[in-house]
Design a protein around this motif. Sequence first.
Motif, PDB file in Angstrom:
ATOM      1  N   ALA A 152       0.918  -1.295   0.122  1.00  0.00           N
ATOM      2  CA  ALA A 152      -0.004   0.108  -0.031  1.00  0.00           C
ATOM      3  C   ALA A 152       0.874   1.362   0.096  1.00  0.00           C
ATOM      4  CB  ALA A 152      -0.970   0.054   0.988  1.00  0.00           C
ATOM      5  N   ALA A 153       0.393   2.299  -0.904  1.00  0.00           N
ATOM      6  CA  ALA A 153       1.405   3.176  -0.698  1.00  0.00           C
ATOM      7  C   ALA A 153       0.407   4.440  -1.107  1.00  0.00           C
ATOM      8  CB  ALA A 153       2.310   3.371  -2.217  1.00  0.00           C
ATOM      9  N   ILE A 154       1.073   5.682  -0.527  1.00  0.00           N
ATOM     10  CA  ILE A 154       0.099   6.975  -0.398  1.00  0.00           C
ATOM     11  C   ILE A 154       0.767   7.962  -0.933  1.00  0.00           C
ATOM     12  CG2 ILE A 154       1.148   7.527   1.899  1.00  0.00           C
ATOM     13  CD1 ILE A 154      -2.081   8.238   2.518  1.00  0.00           C
ATOM     14  N   PRO A 155       0.296   8.817  -1.730  1.00  0.00           N
ATOM     15  CA  PRO A 155       0.875  10.176  -2.582  1.00  0.00           C
ATOM     16  C   PRO A 155       1.093  10.969  -1.542  1.00  0.00           C
ATOM     17  CG  PRO A 155      -1.310   9.544  -3.672  1.00  0.00           C
ATOM     18  CD  PRO A 155      -1.158   8.740  -2.416  1.00  0.00           C
ATOM     19  N   VAL A 156       2.230  11.616  -1.357  1.00  0.00           N
ATOM     20  CA  VAL A 156       2.585  12.623  -0.414  1.00  0.00           C
ATOM     21  C   VAL A 156       3.231  13.836  -1.132  1.00  0.00           C
ATOM     22  CG1 VAL A 156       3.052  11.064   1.504  1.00  0.00           C
ATOM     23  CG2 VAL A 156       5.003  11.729   0.110  1.00  0.00           C
ATOM     24  N   PRO A 157       3.267  15.135  -0.591  1.00  0.00           N
ATOM     25  CA  PRO A 157       3.792  16.135  -1.571  1.00  0.00           C
ATOM     26  C   PRO A 157       5.246  15.460  -1.509  1.00  0.00           C
ATOM     27  CG  PRO A 157       2.481  16.838   0.691  1.00  0.00           C
ATOM     28  CD  PRO A 157       2.327  15.466   0.611  1.00  0.00           C
ATOM     29  N   ILE A 158       5.661  16.112  -2.777  1.00  0.00           N
ATOM     30  CA  ILE A 158       7.158  15.529  -3.389  1.00  0.00           C
ATOM     31  C   ILE A 158       7.987  16.111  -2.416  1.00  0.00           C
ATOM     32  CG2 ILE A 158       7.284  17.497  -4.885  1.00  0.00           C
ATOM     33  CD1 ILE A 158       8.224  13.913  -5.770  1.00  0.00           C
ATOM     34  N   GLU A 159       7.994  17.409  -1.775  1.00  0.00           N
ATOM     35  CA  GLU A 159       9.114  17.867  -1.097  1.00  0.00           C
ATOM     36  C   GLU A 159       8.979  17.073   0.266  1.00  0.00           C
ATOM     37  OE1 GLU A 159       6.516  19.507  -1.968  1.00  0.00           O
ATOM     38  OE2 GLU A 159       5.175  20.571  -0.904  1.00  0.00           O
ATOM     39  N   GLU A 160       7.946  16.252   0.719  1.00  0.00           N
ATOM     40  CA  GLU A 160       8.116  15.439   1.920  1.00  0.00           C
ATOM     41  C   GLU A 160       8.494  14.105   1.731  1.00  0.00           C
ATOM     42  OE1 GLU A 160       4.619  15.512   4.488  1.00  0.00           O
ATOM     43  OE2 GLU A 160       4.517  17.940   4.175  1.00  0.00           O
ATOM     44  N   ALA A 161       8.608  13.898   0.546  1.00  0.00           N
ATOM     45  CA  ALA A 161       8.756  12.296   0.151  1.00  0.00           C
ATOM     46  C   ALA A 161      10.015  11.674   0.461  1.00  0.00           C
ATOM     47  CB  ALA A 161       8.485  12.154  -1.681  1.00  0.00           C
ATOM     48  N   SER A 162      11.083  12.693   0.811  1.00  0.00           N
ATOM     49  CA  SER A 162      12.318  12.175   1.083  1.00  0.00           C
ATOM     50  C   SER A 162      12.381  11.534   2.832  1.00  0.00           C
ATOM     51  CB  SER A 162      13.449  13.200   1.133  1.00  0.00           C
ATOM     52  OG  SER A 162      12.990  14.382   1.766  1.00  0.00           O
ATOM     53  N   ARG A 163      11.325  11.780   3.517  1.00  0.00           N
ATOM     54  CA  ARG A 163      11.008  11.528   4.625  1.00  0.00           C
ATOM     55  C   ARG A 163      10.539   9.843   4.684  1.00  0.00           C
ATOM     56  NH1 ARG A 163       7.776  12.898   8.456  1.00  0.00           N
ATOM     57  NH2 ARG A 163       6.199  13.883   7.013  1.00  0.00           N
ATOM     58  N   PHE A 164      10.378   9.199   3.445  1.00  0.00           N
ATOM     59  CA  PHE A 164       9.426   8.082   3.608  1.00  0.00           C
ATOM     60  C   PHE A 164      10.486   6.983   2.766  1.00  0.00           C
ATOM     61  CE2 PHE A 164       6.068  11.047   4.361  1.00  0.00           C
ATOM     62  CZ  PHE A 164       5.392  10.495   5.000  1.00  0.00           C
TER      63      PHE A 164
END
Lengths: 424, 372
Positions: A152-164
């Motif tokens: 399962a994957a959720i779209p996150v704001p691209i600027e926050e994606a580096s936390r995941f």
Amino acid sequence: MSSKEMIAMLLAGGQGSRLGVLTSDVAKPAVAFGGKYRIIDFPLSNCINSGIDTVGVLTQYQPLVLNSHIGIGIPWDLDRNNGGVSVLPPYERSDNSEWYSGTANAIYQNLKYMEGYDPEYVLILSGDHIYKMDYEAMLDFHKQNNADITIAAIPVPIEEASRFGVVITDEEKRIREFEEKPEHPKSNLASMGIYIFSWPVLRDALVALKDQSNCDFGKHIIPYCHERDMRIFAYEFNGYWKDVGTLGSYWEANMELIDLIPEFNLYEEFWKIYTKQSMIEPQYISSTATVSKAIIGAGAEIAGEVTGSVLGPGVVIEEGAVVRDSILMRGVHIGKGAYVEKAIIAEGTQVGANTRIGIGEYAESKLNPKVYQFDLVTIGSKTVIPEGVEIGKNTAIHGITEASDYPNGRLESGDYIIKAGEES
Amino acid sequence: MKALGIILAGGNSSRMQNLSDKRAISAMPIGGSYRSIDFTLSNMTNSHIQTVAVLSQYNARSLNEHLNSSKWWNFGRKQGGLFLFTPTVTANNSWWYRGTADAMWQNIDFLKKRHEPYVIIASGDCVYKLDFNKVMDYHIAKQSNITVVCAKVPDYDDVGRFGVVKMDHDGQIMDFEEKPMVAHSDIVSTGIYVIRRRTLIELLEQCNKEGRYNFVTDVLIRYKGMQKIYGYMLEGYWSNIASVKSYYQTNMNFLKPEVRDYFFRQEPKIYSKAYDLAPAKFNAGSNVKNSLIASSCIINSQVENSILFKKVFVGNNCVIKNSIILNGAYIGDNVYVENCIVESDETLLSNTSYIGKDEIKIVAENHNRYGI
């Protein structure tokens, strides 16, 4: 025993050390949330609402509260003749015995439990998130794609994606690449740590990697399967999903429930969240009380001022006390004339009369600046705070404290008092 | 186990006015989170009674729904259980329950099959706590045939609704008057009785043979010379809710700290069905004083001296005063409610006002929720 199409394995053994003193004596999934729930209620309710009636809950760290909360699963209708909820702690064997050393290692140690149900699919869950999700829809997706693994994957704001952990998919949603906390993410699809495995795939991978130390799904099992070119798909989830792994995100997720129309709605009949209810009586708001912008649990008695706060069942706020922008878990007692601002206070804690909590200026934490960095006062469960003391911002307290623990009647901002092992 | 329980929950009363249109009295909501029958059920389970039969016939849907699982009260064990008996047509009987004695007689096979030596008979319309073991001990010590639990009536004007009892110094009941015009005492029967199971079976069979159907007039009063009937005084809080006035008062009593402490804090606790509702929510503009608020209420304005049952919604700029709002009511914006009982699932349209002038007004208008 008749076989089950899909069973769930819920990883609930983690400490959640980033929640500081909140998890001093309870595992993270047992931490209270939203005035009446515990975090584990969300995946457990999702299971039963998705038609999954067999759930193994893997426990290890501080399981007492979790065990008594789960019991035999009655609140979630998981008390079943065949299946239901089983609490699975680590155990001793004749040849060796070990603790659960990683997420996949924990599941590996319970291969026999899973084999007992002869499942076609196994759903791997964690007890870290607040969300409502239909796992059955995810299973349909898994079957349609003839997948080996669905993540399962959720779209996150691209600027926050580096936390995941980020997944990169092709147009058919098949995962081509994984990136763990990438500096320059190539996708904004973050893995939610929720997996459906076709059972033989899971079994074979667990057995193949059984000697891997700290065997972990994200670090070992998924890469192992990916290298062997298995069919791994991303199931895109677009609902509310909130990590409550840090004090800041935990506080924020609670506060969002107070919004006039909260994004995460607990008041709907559909997809109910179930929990063990320890109190059923209504709450009493006295003539001296002022309550607005708050969520308050059953059996509370409010005689003071409460704004912008989430209060659990049985909380008592005495006359003249003021509680602002705080989370008070079940059974917390705030004495007469006390003042509490931006605090998270865990279960059963007593705050003495005229004590002031969350005052002064912010200061960096002397205990652990990584954990305590959100300008919140964090107070562990069954703590006692004496009358008339002043407690600064970004502080942490756990244990039965006395006036002598507060030099000049103060605990300065950023300071802490941990008197572990001294509670009765 | 020494006793089984029978709860006579069939009743309706014109004193409840249209509140009983929707439900039997024993299913009336009480104290924000309970229904009336919870008190007797909890007292029974707390007295370790494991087998309870609920006899019901009037508008039992609400009651059935409430009793849909016995686990809330810890019944439903291998030993014992919670049984709901409504009248059924059988080979030799096609009557409704013609009275309390007849209701028990129609279920006499159940009584015969059990093995408990005693039966506790109780009604479902009283708010109280009672350890039935103490009543049984008294019953045995007095070598009583029937023991009637008695209480001082809280409001003397109300005494005419009850069976008025006169006891001698030893507690034996010398006189029993059912619903007298002029009462000679303020001690009344609470409708709770202890009797040996075999004695009850004999009395019920005798009654039925004679074409008599009522437990109070045809058994208690008729047999009071022949059987030793004792009164046991219930000393704690007791209130019967079977009139609009007493229903309102009983609910309002929960705003008193001593009543809340007695029922909400002190053991043993009162149990009720779990609904898994979210906690109550107070939005900006909410101003609540001296009120009980149940789970899943959402409040946007003023509530004072009132009791809001679960899932009540109060809109903007409302004033709710001295009122009882039952489960699931939706109150629109700019609504004024004073001295009212608002029926469950009612919708009060915006810009309306409901005021009970000399007596409590019952608001039951059945507006269409989705029309607003």
